[in-house]
Scaffold this active site. Structure first.
Site, mmCIF file in Angstrom:
data_model
loop_
_atom_site.group_PDB
_atom_site.id
_atom_site.type_symbol
_atom_site.label_atom_id
_atom_site.label_comp_id
_atom_site.label_asym_id
_atom_site.label_seq_id
_atom_site.Cartn_x
_atom_site.Cartn_y
_atom_site.Cartn_z
ATOM 1 N N HIS A 2 0.816 -1.213 0.000
ATOM 2 C CA HIS A 2 0.000 0.000 0.000
ATOM 3 C C HIS A 2 0.855 1.269 0.000
ATOM 4 O O HIS A 2 0.329 2.378 -0.043
ATOM 5 C CB HIS A 2 -0.952 0.037 1.205
ATOM 6 C CG HIS A 2 -1.991 -1.035 1.164
ATOM 7 N ND1 HIS A 2 -2.855 -1.180 0.102
ATOM 8 C CD2 HIS A 2 -2.296 -2.029 2.040
ATOM 9 C CE1 HIS A 2 -3.657 -2.225 0.320
ATOM 10 N NE2 HIS A 2 -3.335 -2.757 1.494
ATOM 11 N N ASP A 33 -2.781 -10.410 -2.844
ATOM 12 C CA ASP A 33 -3.321 -9.984 -1.547
ATOM 13 C C ASP A 33 -4.805 -9.641 -1.725
ATOM 14 O O ASP A 33 -5.240 -9.258 -2.803
ATOM 15 C CB ASP A 33 -2.549 -8.742 -1.089
ATOM 16 C CG ASP A 33 -2.853 -8.347 0.344
ATOM 17 O OD1 ASP A 33 -2.028 -8.659 1.219
ATOM 18 O OD2 ASP A 33 -3.909 -7.724 0.586
ATOM 19 N N HIS A 48 -6.356 -7.203 -0.539
ATOM 20 C CA HIS A 48 -6.533 -5.766 -0.714
ATOM 21 C C HIS A 48 -5.874 -5.328 -2.016
ATOM 22 O O HIS A 48 -4.846 -5.873 -2.397
ATOM 23 C CB HIS A 48 -5.906 -5.009 0.459
ATOM 24 C CG HIS A 48 -6.474 -5.396 1.789
ATOM 25 N ND1 HIS A 48 -5.991 -6.462 2.501
ATOM 26 C CD2 HIS A 48 -7.488 -4.873 2.510
ATOM 27 C CE1 HIS A 48 -6.691 -6.572 3.628
ATOM 28 N NE2 HIS A 48 -7.611 -5.622 3.654
ATOM 29 N N ASP A 107 -4.557 -12.911 2.734
ATOM 30 C CA ASP A 107 -5.775 -12.567 3.462
ATOM 31 C C ASP A 107 -7.043 -12.854 2.652
ATOM 32 O O ASP A 107 -8.128 -12.457 3.046
ATOM 33 C CB ASP A 107 -5.727 -11.105 3.922
ATOM 34 C CG ASP A 107 -5.063 -10.197 2.910
ATOM 35 O OD1 ASP A 107 -4.751 -10.667 1.799
ATOM 36 O OD2 ASP A 107 -4.850 -9.011 3.224
#
Lengths: 559, 437
Positions: free
Chosen positions: B111, B150, B152, B239
């Site tokens: 991120h 991931d 996200h 995740d």
């Protein structure tokens, strides 16, 4: 008085100490076919005319288990294994006599699937039907919860002469190594038990009342009757004896150093960080079996004074085998010892025979005899030096798991070379030069191993895991799981761990002044569900440090 | 049985570093993974080698980030080790010591964007990007594909490589309408000089192994194959697992292992994944076995129930349609440029960026020179709620003469006082120069 005996591959050494001073020492060739007779012979000899009531302890170091494993003279062993999820069974197979059964616990030790009684009994019956008398039982994460191994053990015990349970071998994680360790333990159990019986019988007959100990791979000892339950702990204790010998004979304090024991067949190398020998972090390896047996970090090089020297494609090759003694002692081939004799570095054996043997090599290399001898000697030293360098580099590259370790990580830079063994005198200075170390040959170096065994203290270790959410405390090596309250703390685990460790050490034969404890691992983690702490996961590993018995010097190995 | 490969592992659980004691990114995040890796004895396999992480340097960070006020202020030692671990993994692969490598390190990084005022989504610096630029500096330029798995959206990696035609960034993730950071839709497709080298595949909540393996086979693998990267990197966030506490997907350890086996990344770098007990130990072991070409078919979570994890038919249909659309978009990528650029010499975008971990807001204006010969020089004007203002000029890797000339001229022409900025930065990626005025 203390008696120390080291039954080595080539020689059996013994030393009788009175008030830590050498009173008698002896060295005889080992009877490889019957090690116990070498041992009893030497003992009988050295104790003759001595007052046996003055004997405080007797310590042996023996290659019995090691040899049996290396030479494949072990018993057939059946294995019952509950592998749970993870590696495929084929990647775990150690022998044909391996049966996989259901049931497993998670990495926290929580039972996920129970074992099935019928399956276990069927597996045991099958192994028994094929004539197997020795069994090993290993379950994944059994050091986190030994219940399944204990249950399987109960179910099958009556059908076999002996059953080895995985969690008793070590508190460390590593399922594959636990399988190998348990397998090896079961495979030498009978042989080793007979050895112990013979020694005990001899001691009783001779009127020896002093406690008898056996040296382990970590340089510590345990009482001989206890050793019969875990003979695998005695593998590779030879290098441990020589390191303990060096620690007791030389002043090793404070500096990084290399300890070298150059024998006839092999050269064993160990490392000392600030005077303390390094341990193999997980366990020693024998015959390709990686085990959980705690032992000194040693490297055994197939290069010794009696190694065969030959010329292959115009290049010198030394070792890895010993094919008889040096030519100077009537052996069939030229050896480094012969080269050392030609160079005048040692005055042993028949110099003319050494000269003739080295001349054969000189012919093939197109060199004068003296130069050929120089080349053999130089290569011998360089091969050992590069093995030492590789080992130091490997240690300095070992992975670390915390920021602190990574940033503060110590780099090992040996400054001294301690060297013992037959050719020590001849190679010490050149090897020291190559390594950039000051070379030291300790006094009584020829019986260093027996000396080291004599003075080694009893060691023990213990691994505890508290899970406050589950309300459980596991003591791996003891196969114990007990209930704890939710408010159990790090202070509680320290108290219980230390009590249990002392108890365990005493059970293994330690005497009170030698119980010098040390915490090896001490971690505490939050258990979190969602975003809330629900408990603690507290881990403790403690040991009685390997080292010398009270009243003698300082120092001992560390991880 | 697949062929065995030599796999390097860099394992750095950072047991002494946490954002806070109960934060998902905390000390024990890799604890059970370590237990499982140790208990399985993976490090004893001849073809699995563990390496100690190296330390990334401030120069490594400055090569790809504009950190405000400077790199030292936005990182901890852990970040240098985490990025250093990724670099070590890459070095072992590029030097031929191993066939592939997995950096199991924390904290994560995907991120973290080009400009860094603080931490976003537990990330301060982008460890993959730091690694990639280190590789390019040390071993020569490489075409790189980053596949971010991931849960996200890998918005940081996307931002850093938005204008780079040599770096393909593919991110699959839970649909941004339902999860942080709220971005990552198919129309986020790369800057005007790099159209199609950013690919986003948002998946609906409750997508299972079936859905993402479909995307892998039908979209990711064909695109990667056509892009012809020199290196494939897996930003291996875990995740998407059905037990993860902060997401809503249904992937399993078997699915992750299968993905890895098919994708065959040269380097995998751990990103997110916060089901530290129920997922990480099994997913990580599955990935390591798959990378090493060992049998992973027995890796299973304690509560694994494939029946309960099946995705709905509606999700299956949705994913099939979207996969077709994304692939179609990729095939037509070269046709959009004229339409988007409309003859302009520069393209500009304005953005508001929120640093959720540190509570910082940033306003950013980014200008890129339209270029057909390189990624184009970039000017970034950034203002944060911390009060810090920075103006940065970025000369891209392998820049053309014109972009270099214009970029340098632009940098020298900026008047700090007039622009009202505290820091004026020149990041010359081509010559590996970082200047702060």
């Amino acid at each position: 008085m203390i008696l120390g005996i080291d039954v080595g591959g080539t020689h059996t050494d013994a030393v009788l100490l009175d008030n830590f001073q050498v009173k008698k020492k002896t060295k005889v060739p080992t009877n490889q076919r019957h090690l116990v007779s070498s041992l009893i012979g030497v003992m009988d000899d050295i104790l003759r005319d001595e007052d046996l009531s003055a004997l405080e302890r007797v310590v042996f170091s023996t290659t019995l288990s090691t040899n049996a494993i290396v030479q494949g003279k072990t018993d057939r062993v059946g294995m019952i294994v509950a592998s749970g999820p993870g590696l495929a069974p084929e990647d775990l197979r150690i022998s044909e006599d391996m049966r996989f059964v259901s049931g497993y616990v998670s990495n926290r030790g929580i039972e996920v699937a129970p074992i099935k009684k019928g399956e276990v009994e069927e597996a045991a019956a099958g192994l028994k039907a094929s004539g197997i008398a020795h069994l090993g039982v290993v379950c994944k994460f059994s050091t986190r919860n030994p219940a399944h191994e204990n249950q399987i053990g109960e179910l099958v015990r009556s059908g076999f002469r002996h059953v080895s349970l995985g969690h008793r071998m070590s508190g460390n994680l590593n399922f594959r190594r636990r399988i190998a360790t348990t397998y090896l333990n079961a495979s030498v159990h009978d042989l080793y038990s007979r050895f112990v019986d013979e020694i005990l019988e001899f001691a009783a007959r001779a009127g020896i009342k002093a406690p008898l100990y056996i040296l382990k791979a970590d340089g510590g000892t345990f009482e001989i009757r206890r050793s019969a339950e875990q003979p695998v702990q005695t593998i590779l204790s030879g290098p441990a004896a020589s390191v303990m010998g060096i620690l007791s004979l030389a002043d090793c304090a404070g500096a990084d150093a290399v300890a070298v024991d150059m024998g006839g067949t092999t050269t064993d190398i160990a490392l000392l960080a600030d005077g303390v020998p390094l341990l193999e972090p997980l366990g020693v390896t024998i015959e390709g079996h990686r085990t959980l047996i705690r032992g000194l970090k040693t490297r055994s090089l197939g290069l010794g004074g009696d190694s065969r020297v030959r010329v292959d494609d115009g290049r010198l090759v030394i070792g890895p085998r010993r094919e008889g003694p040096a030519a100077a002692f009537g052996g069939p081939w030229p050896t480094p010892t012969d080269a050392m004799i030609v160079l005048g570095l040692t005055r042993i054996g028949d110099a003319a025979k050494a000269q003739t043997a080295v001349a054969e090599i000189a012919g093939k290399l197109n060199l004068p005899v003296a130069e050929a001898a120089r080349a053999i000697f130089e290569k011998t030293c360089r091969d050992i030096a590069s093995a030492v360098d590789a080992m130091v580099e490997e240690v300095n590259n070992k992975p670390v798991y915390t920021i602190h370790e990574l940033l503060e990580g110590k780099t090992l830079r040996p400054k001294r070379l301690f060297i013992v063994g037959g050719p020590a005198g001849a190679v010490a200075s050149r090897l020291g030069e190559l390594l950039g170390c000051e070379a030291v040959i300790p006094r009584d170096a020829e019986v260093a191993n027996a000396y080291g065994a004599a003075l080694a203290r009893t060691t023990a270790e213990i691994t505890l895991l508290a899970e406050t959410e589950r309300g459980s405390l596991t003591i791996a090596e003891e196969g114990l799981e007990v209930k704890i309250p939710a408010h159990f703390t790090r202070r509680d685990i320290l108290r219980i761990g230390m009590e249990r460790l002392r108890e365990r050490a005493r059970r293994l034969g330690a005497v009170e002044p030698d119980i010098e404890t040390e915490i090896v691992e001490d971690q505490e983690f939050n258990m979190v569900r969602g975003f809330y702490a629900t408990g603690k996961n507290i881990r403790l590993k403690a040991q009685v440090k390997p080292g010398l018995i009270a009243g003698f010097g300082k120092g001992g190995p560390r991880s | 049985m697949t062929q065995r490969r030599k796999t390097g592992l860099v394992f750095f659980p950072a047991f002494d570093w946490a954002i806070s004691p109960t934060h998902p990114e905390r000390e024990e995040r890799l604890l059970y993974t370590q237990d499982q890796v140790f208990e399985e004895g993976l490090l004893d396999f001849e073809n699995i080698v563990e390496y100690k992480p190296g330390l990334a340097t401030i120069e490594d960070i400055n090569r790809i980030h504009i950190c405000v006020p400077d790199a030292r202020s936005v990182i901890t030692e852990s970040h240098l080790i985490s990025a250093g671990g990724a670099i070590t993994a890459a070095e072992k692969v590029l030097e031929g010591a191993v066939d592939n490598a997995f950096a199991l390190v924390r904290p994560p990084g995907h991120h973290a964007m080009r400009v860094v005022h603080g931490a976003r989504g537990f990330c301060n610096i982008n460890i993959e990007a730091v690694m990639i630029e280190h590789i390019r500096r040390k071993y020569g330029h490489r075409r790189v594909a980053v596949i971010d798995t991931d849960c996200h959206h890998g918005d940081g990696t996307q931002d850093i490589y938005w204008h780079d035609p040599d770096t393909l960034c593919i991110s699959i993730h839970q649909d941004g309408r339902t999860l942080y950071p709220g971005s990552g839709f198919p129309d986020e497709f790369g800057g005007p000089n790099a159209l199609g080298t950013t690919i986003n595949i948002p998946l609906p909540p409750e997508t299972s192994d079936e859905g993402f393996l479909h995307v892998l086979e039908e979209v990711i693998l064909p695109i990667v194959q056509e892009f012809k990267p020199d290196l494939v990197i897996n930003s291996a966030g875990q995740d998407n697992h059905y037990t993860d506490p902060i997401t809503n997907m249904r992937f399993s350890a078997q699915g992750y292992a299968r993905l890895n086996e098919r994708l065959k990344p040269d380097i995998a770098v751990l990103e997110g994944g916060y089901s530290i007990e129920g997922a990480l130990p099994y997913v990580n072991v599955g990935i390591i076995l798959a990378m090493a070409g060992l049998d992973y078919s027995h890796v299973r979570e304690p509560d694994y129930d494939p029946g309960a994890l099946r995705q709905s038919d509606e999700i299956t249909r949705y994913i099939r349609e979207m996969s077709k659309d994304v692939l179609e978009l990729w095939k037509r990528r070269h046709t959009f440029k004229a339409e988007i650029v409309k003859g302009a010499r520069y393209a500009r975008r304005n953005r508001n960026i929120y640093y959720d971990t540190d509570g910082i807001r940033e306003q950013q204006e980014e200008t890129v020179r339209i270029c057909n010969d390189c990624g184009g020089f970039i000017a970034v004007n950034s203002m944060a709620s911390t009060g810090n203002r920075v103006y940065a000029v970025i000369i891209p890797s392998r820049s053309c003469d014109l972009c270099r000339l214009e970029g340098e001229r632009h940098f020298h022409g900026v008047d700090k006082a007039k622009q009202g900025v505290h820091y004026l930065v020149l990041q010359d990626r081509d010559r590996d120069v970082y200047v702060v005025k």
